[in-house]
Write an enzyme that holds these catalytic residues in place. Structure first.
Site, PDB file in Angstrom:
ATOM      1  N   CYS A  67      -1.628   1.751  -2.948  1.00  0.00           N
ATOM      2  CA  CYS A  67      -2.593   2.837  -2.718  1.00  0.00           C
ATOM      3  C   CYS A  67      -1.971   4.236  -2.722  1.00  0.00           C
ATOM      4  CB  CYS A  67      -3.291   2.679  -1.354  1.00  0.00           C
ATOM      5  SG  CYS A  67      -3.288   1.060  -0.615  1.00  0.00           S
ATOM      6  N   GLU A 117     -25.920  16.161  -2.106  1.00  0.00           N
ATOM      7  CA  GLU A 117     -27.325  16.363  -1.707  1.00  0.00           C
ATOM      8  C   GLU A 117     -28.255  15.425  -2.483  1.00  0.00           C
ATOM      9  OE1 GLU A 117     -29.264  20.161  -2.833  1.00  0.00           O
ATOM     10  OE2 GLU A 117     -27.535  20.539  -4.108  1.00  0.00           O
ATOM     11  N   GLY A 173      -9.068  -5.835 -16.372  1.00  0.00           N
ATOM     12  CA  GLY A 173     -10.319  -5.069 -16.325  1.00  0.00           C
ATOM     13  C   GLY A 173     -10.694  -4.698 -14.905  1.00  0.00           C
ATOM     14  N   LYS A 229      -0.115   5.424  -5.985  1.00  0.00           N
ATOM     15  CA  LYS A 229      -1.161   5.465  -7.012  1.00  0.00           C
ATOM     16  C   LYS A 229      -2.055   6.678  -6.829  1.00  0.00           C
ATOM     17  CE  LYS A 229      -4.970   3.910  -6.103  1.00  0.00           C
ATOM     18  NZ  LYS A 229      -5.918   2.865  -5.683  1.00  0.00           N
ATOM     19  N   CYS A 268       0.832  -1.209   0.000  1.00  0.00           N
ATOM     20  CA  CYS A 268       0.000   0.000   0.000  1.00  0.00           C
ATOM     21  C   CYS A 268       0.866   1.259   0.000  1.00  0.00           C
ATOM     22  CB  CYS A 268      -0.927  -0.020   1.215  1.00  0.00           C
ATOM     23  SG  CYS A 268      -2.015   1.401   1.267  1.00  0.00           S
ATOM     24  N   TYR A 305       6.990   4.637   9.154  1.00  0.00           N
ATOM     25  CA  TYR A 305       6.529   3.299   9.556  1.00  0.00           C
ATOM     26  C   TYR A 305       7.604   2.590  10.381  1.00  0.00           C
ATOM     27  CZ  TYR A 305       2.060   3.070   7.163  1.00  0.00           C
ATOM     28  OH  TYR A 305       0.751   3.273   6.806  1.00  0.00           O
ATOM     29  N   ARG A 332      -9.659  -9.903 -21.288  1.00  0.00           N
ATOM     30  CA  ARG A 332     -10.005 -11.268 -21.733  1.00  0.00           C
ATOM     31  C   ARG A 332     -11.511 -11.455 -21.885  1.00  0.00           C
ATOM     32  NH1 ARG A 332      -7.426 -15.641 -17.956  1.00  0.00           N
ATOM     33  NH2 ARG A 332      -8.941 -14.558 -16.713  1.00  0.00           N
ATOM     34  N   HIS A 351     -27.162  22.436   0.214  1.00  0.00           N
ATOM     35  CA  HIS A 351     -27.186  22.955  -1.161  1.00  0.00           C
ATOM     36  C   HIS A 351     -26.185  24.085  -1.325  1.00  0.00           C
ATOM     37  CE1 HIS A 351     -29.004  23.664  -5.031  1.00  0.00           C
ATOM     38  NE2 HIS A 351     -29.052  24.959  -4.753  1.00  0.00           N
ATOM     39  N   TYR A 383      -9.764  -2.969 -10.868  1.00  0.00           N
ATOM     40  CA  TYR A 383      -9.633  -1.570 -10.453  1.00  0.00           C
ATOM     41  C   TYR A 383      -8.258  -1.007 -10.766  1.00  0.00           C
ATOM     42  CZ  TYR A 383      -7.121  -2.493  -5.984  1.00  0.00           C
ATOM     43  OH  TYR A 383      -6.199  -2.839  -5.043  1.00  0.00           O
ATOM     44  N   GLU A 411      -7.684   2.260 -13.039  1.00  0.00           N
ATOM     45  CA  GLU A 411      -7.069   3.446 -12.445  1.00  0.00           C
ATOM     46  C   GLU A 411      -5.884   3.914 -13.279  1.00  0.00           C
ATOM     47  OE1 GLU A 411      -8.349   2.719  -7.790  1.00  0.00           O
ATOM     48  OE2 GLU A 411      -6.394   2.002  -8.431  1.00  0.00           O
TER      49      GLU A 411
HETATM   50  P1  FAD Z   1       1.385  -6.112   1.873  1.00  0.00           P
HETATM   51  O1  FAD Z   1       1.067  -4.694   2.149  1.00  0.00           O
HETATM   52  O2  FAD Z   1       1.560  -6.528   0.467  1.00  0.00           O
HETATM   53  O3  FAD Z   1       2.696  -6.458   2.698  1.00  0.00           O
HETATM   54  C1  FAD Z   1       3.342  -7.683   2.605  1.00  0.00           C
HETATM   55  C2  FAD Z   1       4.818  -7.468   2.842  1.00  0.00           C
HETATM   56  O4  FAD Z   1       5.443  -8.721   3.037  1.00  0.00           O
HETATM   57  C3  FAD Z   1       5.528  -6.835   1.652  1.00  0.00           C
HETATM   58  O5  FAD Z   1       6.211  -5.674   2.080  1.00  0.00           O
HETATM   59  C4  FAD Z   1       6.501  -7.905   1.179  1.00  0.00           C
HETATM   60  O6  FAD Z   1       7.724  -7.378   0.694  1.00  0.00           O
HETATM   61  C5  FAD Z   1       6.719  -8.692   2.456  1.00  0.00           C
HETATM   62  N1  FAD Z   1       7.119 -10.084   2.266  1.00  0.00           N
HETATM   63  C6  FAD Z   1       6.539 -11.011   1.464  1.00  0.00           C
HETATM   64  N2  FAD Z   1       7.132 -12.215   1.630  1.00  0.00           N
HETATM   65  C7  FAD Z   1       8.097 -12.041   2.562  1.00  0.00           C
HETATM   66  C8  FAD Z   1       9.047 -12.916   3.177  1.00  0.00           C
HETATM   67  N3  FAD Z   1       9.081 -14.209   2.889  1.00  0.00           N
HETATM   68  N4  FAD Z   1       9.914 -12.404   4.096  1.00  0.00           N
HETATM   69  C9  FAD Z   1       9.880 -11.061   4.408  1.00  0.00           C
HETATM   70  N5  FAD Z   1       8.998 -10.225   3.867  1.00  0.00           N
HETATM   71  C10 FAD Z   1       8.114 -10.691   2.964  1.00  0.00           C
HETATM   72  N6  FAD Z   1      -5.963  -1.154  -1.245  1.00  0.00           N
HETATM   73  C11 FAD Z   1      -6.823  -0.210  -0.806  1.00  0.00           C
HETATM   74  O7  FAD Z   1      -7.436  -0.408   0.251  1.00  0.00           O
HETATM   75  N7  FAD Z   1      -7.011   0.959  -1.484  1.00  0.00           N
HETATM   76  C12 FAD Z   1      -6.344   1.238  -2.633  1.00  0.00           C
HETATM   77  O8  FAD Z   1      -6.526   2.307  -3.239  1.00  0.00           O
HETATM   78  C13 FAD Z   1      -5.422   0.278  -3.113  1.00  0.00           C
HETATM   79  N8  FAD Z   1      -4.702   0.511  -4.241  1.00  0.00           N
HETATM   80  C14 FAD Z   1      -3.795  -0.414  -4.673  1.00  0.00           C
HETATM   81  C15 FAD Z   1      -3.069  -0.136  -5.811  1.00  0.00           C
HETATM   82  C16 FAD Z   1      -2.150  -1.035  -6.291  1.00  0.00           C
HETATM   83  C17 FAD Z   1      -1.355  -0.708  -7.523  1.00  0.00           C
HETATM   84  C18 FAD Z   1      -1.942  -2.263  -5.584  1.00  0.00           C
HETATM   85  C19 FAD Z   1      -0.946  -3.252  -6.074  1.00  0.00           C
HETATM   86  C20 FAD Z   1      -2.656  -2.540  -4.429  1.00  0.00           C
HETATM   87  C21 FAD Z   1      -3.592  -1.622  -3.966  1.00  0.00           C
HETATM   88  N9  FAD Z   1      -4.354  -1.872  -2.821  1.00  0.00           N
HETATM   89  C22 FAD Z   1      -5.258  -0.937  -2.382  1.00  0.00           C
HETATM   90  C23 FAD Z   1      -4.256  -3.164  -2.093  1.00  0.00           C
HETATM   91  C24 FAD Z   1      -3.402  -3.011  -0.847  1.00  0.00           C
HETATM   92  O9  FAD Z   1      -2.132  -2.523  -1.200  1.00  0.00           O
HETATM   93  C25 FAD Z   1      -3.281  -4.368  -0.159  1.00  0.00           C
HETATM   94  O10 FAD Z   1      -4.572  -4.879   0.087  1.00  0.00           O
HETATM   95  C26 FAD Z   1      -2.536  -4.267   1.176  1.00  0.00           C
HETATM   96  O11 FAD Z   1      -1.254  -3.729   0.989  1.00  0.00           O
HETATM   97  C27 FAD Z   1      -2.442  -5.660   1.822  1.00  0.00           C
HETATM   98  O12 FAD Z   1      -1.686  -5.593   2.994  1.00  0.00           O
HETATM   99  P2  FAD Z   1      -0.888  -6.891   3.504  1.00  0.00           P
HETATM  100  O13 FAD Z   1      -0.366  -6.522   4.840  1.00  0.00           O
HETATM  101  O14 FAD Z   1      -1.739  -8.083   3.377  1.00  0.00           O
HETATM  102  O15 FAD Z   1       0.302  -7.096   2.469  1.00  0.00           O
END
Ligand code: FAD
Length: 448
Positions: free
Chosen positions: A48, A442, A176, A51, A43, A99, A199, A437, A178, A182
């Site tokens: 998110c 509204e 197709g 983007k 994210c 973070y 597809r 308004h 989101y 976007e």
């Molecule tokens: P992630 O945030 O993916 O975190 C997982 C982490 O684990 C990653 O940093 C990865 O590097 C790490 N990792 C993986 N395997 C290992 C390992 N073996 N050892 C150590 N580290 C590891 N959601 C929304 O709500 N609103 C939005 O507008 C939105 N826009 C998006 C746009 C895009 C382009 C994308 C790709 C996603 C978007 N999402 C959005 C979805 C959102 O990013 C995910 O739902 C969210 O990040 C999921 O959180 P998570 O903690 O499950 O995983």
């Protein structure tokens, strides 16, 4: 002597993992978190946040054009991709730092390397060490699917799109969903020639049909090309870098970039889950119960890796519920009903609750109310783009069971209105509210 090195070991510092580790540590647990890429996860780093910043950047194209109708003498404008890209990446780096600081403030140990499961209580680190933990939380997220056909390696995914050296003059976007829609809006506003390749003949499956149709119609009018029921045969790359995409039933398309946005697969490959008997489904997702527990009772999973609802606020809630339940002596479950979601397309759309189709499948009688209008701003700007709001109401109880909107600021408006849907308010409650308004919102209280 403690039995394990840590009370909790979290794999993946994304939305779910960061929340779970911070809250578990606040409850007094000794916590470590492993991250193989960047703290913040999809994210913050490549989803998110960057983007949405590109969406803001893209919207200036329309605002600058419309400003002239509002009296502003706008000199000739030019978009500089490198400036926006670098500013966005700087912001992402700033957030990554915040973070990490937040985790450190809560005394969570950050281990910046890949981790895999070696047993019910054992974690293998990429540097060769093995550590132990009372509980392991798998929060590894998901990864973009890359299709398998000749030349697919010339395409990119959302992981790379934020780093492009130059703005592609022509871009083919496969998918197709989101993310595809976007980026179609983003690149179109920046001036790229966008071709969407799908597809099937449906975009944004799961969203209200009337809104999907409206977005498609507006996108086509704007000049985005759609190829439906088309599959890739191959991509060829010429010496000057030009890509040619060959599709079934279409003429070849030349482009400077091909973006695959065809879905996201849970990150479980090579994670060693079999070492602890953790069950994975046919899509690669960790199978969990309502308390995020896997088939191994010391291993839990939250977020995209469980493939329930792949959204950041859901991953965060699951992480919080896990930590409160296991380490806070406060059993908590996530309520998956009425989760709002949005597509930050141009214009954006958003929805909560049942679509009309879903309501008709589930309820006895259904009433719908729609408002199809052109915003005041669009009228003066001469922009022929209509908004559409739709309320789906249970005909028996008068309860508003779904709300769907496409138009300027739809996600901002819908987040507030979703409270009413979640609270199971009735259509009569909407009607009882005096309109504010002049606003677009509204319309929500004026539909009769
Ligand atoms: P992630 O945030 O993916 O975190 C997982 C982490 O684990 C990653 O940093 C990865 O590097 C790490 N990792 C993986 N395997 C290992 C390992 N073996 N050892 C150590 N580290 C590891 N959601 C929304 O709500 N609103 C939005 O507008 C939105 N826009 C998006 C746009 C895009 C382009 C994308 C790709 C996603 C978007 N999402 C959005 C979805 C959102 O990013 C995910 O739902 C969210 O990040 C999921 O959180 P998570 O903690 O499950 O995983």
């Amino acid at each position: 002597m403690a039995k394990y090195d840590y009370d909790l070991f979290v794999i993946g510092a994304g939305s779910g993992g960061v929340r779970a580790s911070r809250v578990a540590a606040a409850h007094g647990a000794k916590v470590a978190i492993a991250e193989e890429h960047k703290v913040g996860g999809t994210c913050v780093i490549r989803g998110c946040v960057p983007k949405k910043l590109l969406v803001y950047g893209a919207h200036f194209a329309e605002d600058l054009a419309d400003a002239r109708r509002f009296g502003w003498e706008v000199p000739e404008t030019r978009f500089n991709w490198a400036t926006l890209r670098d500013n966005v990446l700087t912001e992402v780096t700033r957030l990554e730092g915040l973070y990490s600081e937040n985790l450190e403030r809560h005394e969570v140990e950050i281990i910046k390397q890949r981790a895999t499961v070696a047993g019910p209580h054992e974690i293998a680190l990429a540097d060769g060490r093995t550590v132990t933990a009372g509980r392991i939380l798998v929060a590894t997220g998901a990864t973009p699917v890359v299709p398998d056909f000749p030349g697919a390696e010339h395409g990119i995914t959302s992981n790379e799109v934020f780093h492009l050296d130059a703005l592609p003059k022509r871009i083919v976007i496969a998918g197709g969903g989101y993310i595809a829609n976007e980026f179609a809006g983003i690149f179109h506003e920046f001036g790229s020639k966008v071709t969407m390749v799908n597809r099937s003949d449906i975009i944004l499956r799961g969203y209200e049909e009337a809104l999907r149709d409206r977005l498609l119609q507006i996108s086509i009018t704007k000049g985005i090309d759609f190829k439906f029921n088309a599959a890739f045969e191959k991509i060829e790359k010429a010496e000057d870098g030009t890509l040619t995409a060959y599709l079934t039933g279409c003429d070849p398309i030349e482009a400077d970039a091909v973006l695959f946005a065809i879905g996201r697969r849970p990150n479980t490959d090579g994670l060693g889950l079999e070492n602890a008997g953790v069950r994975i489904d046919d899509k690669g997702a960790v199978v969990v119960d309502a308390d995020n527990m896997s088939s191994c009772d010391s291993i839990h999973a939250v977020g995209d890796v469980t493939n329930r609802v792949q959204l950041t606020p859901v991953a965060i809630r699951e992480g919080q519920a896990f930590a409160d339940t296991i380490f806070g002596d406060n059993p908590t479950r996530v309520d998956y009903e009425n989760i709002p979601s949005a597509v930050f397309s141009h214009p954006p759309l958003a929805g909560v609750g049942l679509t009309e189709g879903q309501a008709r499948d589930r309820l006895g009688t259904v009433k719908t109310y729609t408002s199809d209008f052109r915003s005041m701003k669009n009228v003066l700007a001469g922009r022929n783009e209509r908004s559409l709001y739709k309320l789906v109401v249970d005909g028996t109880t008068d309860e508003v069971v779904g709300l769907h909107m496409i138009g300027p600021d739809a996600p901002e408006i819908l987040q507030a209105a979703a409270i009413a849907v979640k609270a199971k308010l009735k259509k009569a409650d909407f009607d009882a509210v005096v309109a504010l308004h002049p606003t677009m919102a509204e319309e929500l209280v004026l539909m009769r």
